[in-house]
Write a protein that holds these residues in place. Structure first.
Motif, PDB file in Angstrom:
ATOM      1  N   ASN A 105     -47.250 -30.566  58.779  1.00 42.80           N
ATOM      2  CA  ASN A 105     -46.134 -30.551  57.832  1.00 42.80           C
ATOM      3  C   ASN A 105     -46.090 -31.845  57.018  1.00 42.80           C
ATOM      4  N   GLY A 106     -46.217 -32.982  57.708  1.00 39.19           N
ATOM      5  CA  GLY A 106     -46.203 -34.262  56.998  1.00 39.19           C
ATOM      6  C   GLY A 106     -47.351 -34.394  56.024  1.00 39.19           C
ATOM      7  N   ALA A 107     -48.528 -33.919  56.426  1.00 43.94           N
ATOM      8  CA  ALA A 107     -49.702 -34.014  55.561  1.00 43.94           C
ATOM      9  C   ALA A 107     -49.573 -33.105  54.345  1.00 43.94           C
ATOM     10  N   ILE A 108     -48.989 -31.934  54.526  1.00 49.64           N
ATOM     11  CA  ILE A 108     -48.801 -31.014  53.395  1.00 49.64           C
ATOM     12  C   ILE A 108     -47.795 -31.587  52.402  1.00 49.64           C
ATOM     13  N   ASN A 109     -46.703 -32.121  52.904  1.00 47.19           N
ATOM     14  CA  ASN A 109     -45.706 -32.706  52.006  1.00 47.19           C
ATOM     15  C   ASN A 109     -46.274 -33.880  51.214  1.00 47.19           C
ATOM     16  N   LYS A 110     -47.120 -34.684  51.865  1.00 52.17           N
ATOM     17  CA  LYS A 110     -47.771 -35.784  51.132  1.00 52.17           C
ATOM     18  C   LYS A 110     -48.759 -35.244  50.107  1.00 52.17           C
ATOM     19  N   SER A 111     -49.456 -34.173  50.460  1.00 46.08           N
ATOM     20  CA  SER A 111     -50.427 -33.572  49.547  1.00 46.08           C
ATOM     21  C   SER A 111     -49.754 -33.077  48.274  1.00 46.08           C
ATOM     22  N   LEU A 112     -48.506 -32.614  48.392  1.00 44.07           N
ATOM     23  CA  LEU A 112     -47.804 -32.057  47.235  1.00 44.07           C
ATOM     24  C   LEU A 112     -47.396 -33.112  46.212  1.00 44.07           C
ATOM     25  N   SER A 113     -47.634 -34.371  46.534  1.00 44.04           N
ATOM     26  CA  SER A 113     -47.397 -35.427  45.547  1.00 44.04           C
ATOM     27  C   SER A 113     -48.705 -35.913  44.927  1.00 44.04           C
ATOM     28  N   SER A 114     -49.806 -35.296  45.317  1.00 45.47           N
ATOM     29  CA  SER A 114     -51.120 -35.667  44.788  1.00 45.47           C
ATOM     30  C   SER A 114     -51.263 -35.231  43.335  1.00 45.47           C
ATOM     31  N   PRO A 115     -51.634 -36.121  42.424  1.00 45.62           N
ATOM     32  CA  PRO A 115     -51.821 -35.742  41.012  1.00 45.62           C
ATOM     33  C   PRO A 115     -52.844 -34.623  40.847  1.00 45.62           C
ATOM     34  N   GLU A 116     -53.897 -34.653  41.663  1.00 38.89           N
ATOM     35  CA  GLU A 116     -54.941 -33.623  41.540  1.00 38.89           C
ATOM     36  C   GLU A 116     -54.384 -32.243  41.909  1.00 38.89           C
ATOM     37  N   LEU A 117     -53.642 -32.176  43.006  1.00 40.34           N
ATOM     38  CA  LEU A 117     -53.078 -30.894  43.409  1.00 40.34           C
ATOM     39  C   LEU A 117     -52.003 -30.445  42.431  1.00 40.34           C
ATOM     40  N   LEU A 118     -51.179 -31.351  41.972  1.00 39.18           N
ATOM     41  CA  LEU A 118     -50.132 -30.996  41.011  1.00 39.18           C
ATOM     42  C   LEU A 118     -50.722 -30.453  39.714  1.00 39.18           C
ATOM     43  N   THR A 119     -51.875 -30.969  39.318  1.00 38.25           N
ATOM     44  CA  THR A 119     -52.544 -30.462  38.110  1.00 38.25           C
ATOM     45  C   THR A 119     -52.954 -29.008  38.293  1.00 38.25           C
ATOM     46  N   VAL A 120     -53.489 -28.684  39.469  1.00 36.03           N
ATOM     47  CA  VAL A 120     -53.894 -27.302  39.756  1.00 36.03           C
ATOM     48  C   VAL A 120     -52.670 -26.389  39.800  1.00 36.03           C
ATOM     49  N   LEU A 121     -51.610 -26.839  40.435  1.00 30.19           N
ATOM     50  CA  LEU A 121     -50.396 -26.041  40.522  1.00 30.19           C
ATOM     51  C   LEU A 121     -49.842 -25.736  39.137  1.00 30.19           C
ATOM     52  N   LYS A 122     -49.742 -26.743  38.305  1.00 30.23           N
ATOM     53  CA  LYS A 122     -49.199 -26.569  36.963  1.00 30.23           C
ATOM     54  C   LYS A 122     -50.051 -25.620  36.133  1.00 30.23           C
ATOM     55  N   ALA A 123     -51.370 -25.756  36.239  1.00 30.16           N
ATOM     56  CA  ALA A 123     -52.283 -24.919  35.447  1.00 30.16           C
ATOM     57  C   ALA A 123     -52.200 -23.451  35.838  1.00 30.16           C
ATOM     58  N   ASN A 124     -51.727 -23.171  37.058  1.00 30.04           N
ATOM     59  CA  ASN A 124     -51.664 -21.790  37.535  1.00 30.04           C
ATOM     60  C   ASN A 124     -50.231 -21.267  37.677  1.00 30.04           C
ATOM     61  N   GLY A 125     -49.272 -22.025  37.151  1.00 29.94           N
ATOM     62  CA  GLY A 125     -47.890 -21.559  37.141  1.00 29.94           C
ATOM     63  C   GLY A 125     -47.133 -21.718  38.432  1.00 29.94           C
ATOM     64  N   TYR A 126     -47.657 -22.536  39.355  1.00 33.11           N
ATOM     65  CA  TYR A 126     -46.978 -22.754  40.624  1.00 33.11           C
ATOM     66  C   TYR A 126     -46.004 -23.931  40.522  1.00 33.11           C
ATOM     67  N   ILE A 127     -44.918 -23.834  41.275  1.00 31.79           N
ATOM     68  CA  ILE A 127     -43.936 -24.913  41.348  1.00 31.79           C
ATOM     69  C   ILE A 127     -43.954 -25.465  42.771  1.00 31.79           C
ATOM     70  N   PRO A 128     -44.281 -26.756  42.979  1.00 33.54           N
ATOM     71  CA  PRO A 128     -44.341 -27.316  44.334  1.00 33.54           C
ATOM     72  C   PRO A 128     -42.964 -27.330  44.983  1.00 33.54           C
ATOM     73  N   VAL A 129     -42.937 -27.119  46.315  1.00 37.37           N
ATOM     74  CA  VAL A 129     -41.656 -27.072  47.024  1.00 37.37           C
ATOM     75  C   VAL A 129     -41.637 -28.086  48.167  1.00 37.37           C
ATOM     76  N   GLY A 130     -42.383 -27.842  49.238  1.00 37.02           N
ATOM     77  CA  GLY A 130     -42.358 -28.738  50.396  1.00 37.02           C
ATOM     78  C   GLY A 130     -41.161 -28.471  51.284  1.00 37.02           C
ATOM     79  N   GLY A 131     -40.950 -29.358  52.265  1.00 35.47           N
ATOM     80  CA  GLY A 131     -39.812 -29.218  53.171  1.00 35.47           C
ATOM     81  C   GLY A 131     -40.229 -29.099  54.621  1.00 35.47           C
ATOM     82  N   THR A 132     -39.258 -28.830  55.479  1.00 29.94           N
ATOM     83  CA  THR A 132     -39.475 -28.804  56.922  1.00 29.94           C
ATOM     84  C   THR A 132     -39.885 -27.412  57.409  1.00 29.94           C
ATOM     85  N   PRO A 133     -40.473 -27.333  58.612  1.00 34.48           N
ATOM     86  CA  PRO A 133     -40.764 -26.017  59.196  1.00 34.48           C
ATOM     87  C   PRO A 133     -39.500 -25.171  59.368  1.00 34.48           C
ATOM     88  N   ALA A 134     -38.404 -25.806  59.767  1.00 32.36           N
ATOM     89  CA  ALA A 134     -37.151 -25.073  59.973  1.00 32.36           C
ATOM     90  C   ALA A 134     -36.647 -24.454  58.678  1.00 32.36           C
TER      91      ALA A 134
END
Length: 331
Positions: free
Chosen positions: A276-305
């Motif tokens: 969970n911690g690694a995924i949330n950190k990944s969602l702040s990565s410029p490289e991943l955010l570029t892919v998300l934006k190009a494909n219409g995804y909106i990053p979310v993140g958060g806890t397992p609960a």
């Protein structure tokens, strides 16, 4: 004296063996920190599709955070259900994770009571990754530019309006049925095998409208489809010309496609926490955010609960739509 020394030596060696064995058997005595080997990410859709693109981009960043490669394992078939069932039966050791979607959890559970897996019992939530608004689009040949004009055209066209979906029981089929319930419009369902043929039929004027998401973007850019409305509380940057359903008077119409990471039920809590911690950190990565934006995804993140709570509410909502729409008896 010499005999005594041998006995002492024998005893010392035996004692050392006992302590060494005890040390090896002590929990965590020599355990390597998690993860200490590659992680498999099951993506229940074919390679090259938008969900696969998301999974691979996330896998790269997640591998950087965890210090171990994340290997994507495409298990396509049966609209994602084959890969989902495989993930449910995988070892719960933290080394198999799964990219789940609304289609394989909420919608599948609502539409098919006899699934080979239980979305709640067979999976442990790890992290909400991203979502994508749902969108209503019409053929550009129609004199429709907003929800008000959809209503007016339905009243004056002298025929039943039709909508195309990516398949019976698909997420956007149920989204359209929710739209029908909210607006009291009588629409004819025309199912296809996937988004491209459904969008193509609407673009050609063979069907009036369709509900989908980023897959409609090429048809909108070419001028063959016209976006009418999107779910969510604000405009979607991917298709900014479309206003929200709520702003056009259609409230309680929520149906964003969500994408999240799960693990087989019983996966150790410390592994889930680290993922969970690694995924949330990944969602702040410029490289991943570029892919998300190009494909219409909106990053979310958060806890397992938080993810688990969202999924439970989403499943209940779509079961209610199936029941209210008399589509098929939900479990």
């Amino acid at each position: 004296m010499r005999h005594l020394t041998r006995r002492n030596l024998s005893f010392s060696l035996a004692a050392a063996a006992v302590w060494a064995t005890a040390g090896l058997l002590s929990p965590g005595a020599h355990a390597q920190p998690y993860p200490n080997k590659p992680i498999r990410l099951i993506v229940p859709w074919p390679a090259g599709g938008s969900t696969d693109v998301l999974g691979r981009a996330l896998g790269v960043e997640l591998g950087k955070q965890l210090g171990q490669p994340v290997i994507v394992d495409n298990r396509a078939g049966a609209a994602g259900k084959i890969g989902t069932a495989a993930a449910a039966k995988s070892p719960a050791d933290g080394y198999t994770i799964y990219l789940g979607t609304i289609a394989n959890f909420s919608v599948a559970a609502a539409w098919e009571p006899s699934l080979q897996y239980d979305p709640i019992k067979d999976f442990a939530p790890v992290a909400y990754v991203a979502d994508s608004p749902a969108m209503l689009a019409v053929s550009s040949s129609l004199p429709i530019h907003n929800i008000k004009e959809v209503r007016e055209y339905a009243r004056t066209a002298g025929r039943q309006l039709s909508y195309a979906s990516a398949g019976e029981g698909s997420g956007y089929h149920l989204m359209a049925e929710l739209f029908k319930l909210q607006t009291k419009l009588d629409l004819l369902h025309v199912p296809f095998q996937g988004t491209p043929p459904a969008a193509t039929a609407v673009a050609a004027g063979q069907v009036d409208m369709t509900f989908d998401a980023a897959g409609l973007k090429p048809f909108i850019d070419s001028g063959k489809l016209r976006p009418i409305a999107v779910t969510g509380n604000e405009r979607w940057a991917f298709v900014p010309e479309a206003t929200t359903f709520a702003s056009q008077g259609v409230n309680n119409l929520e149906g964003n496609s969500w994408f999240a990471i799960f693990a087989p039920s019983g996966t150790p809590p410390d592994a889930i926490s680290k993922l969970n911690g690694a995924i949330n950190k990944s969602l702040s990565s410029p490289e991943l955010l570029t892919v998300l934006k190009a494909n219409g995804y909106i990053p979310v993140g958060g806890t397992p609960a938080a993810l688990g709570s969202m999924v439970a509410k989403d499943m209940a909502k779509w079961k209610d739509v199936v029941q209210q729409g008399n589509l098929r008896a939900a479990k």
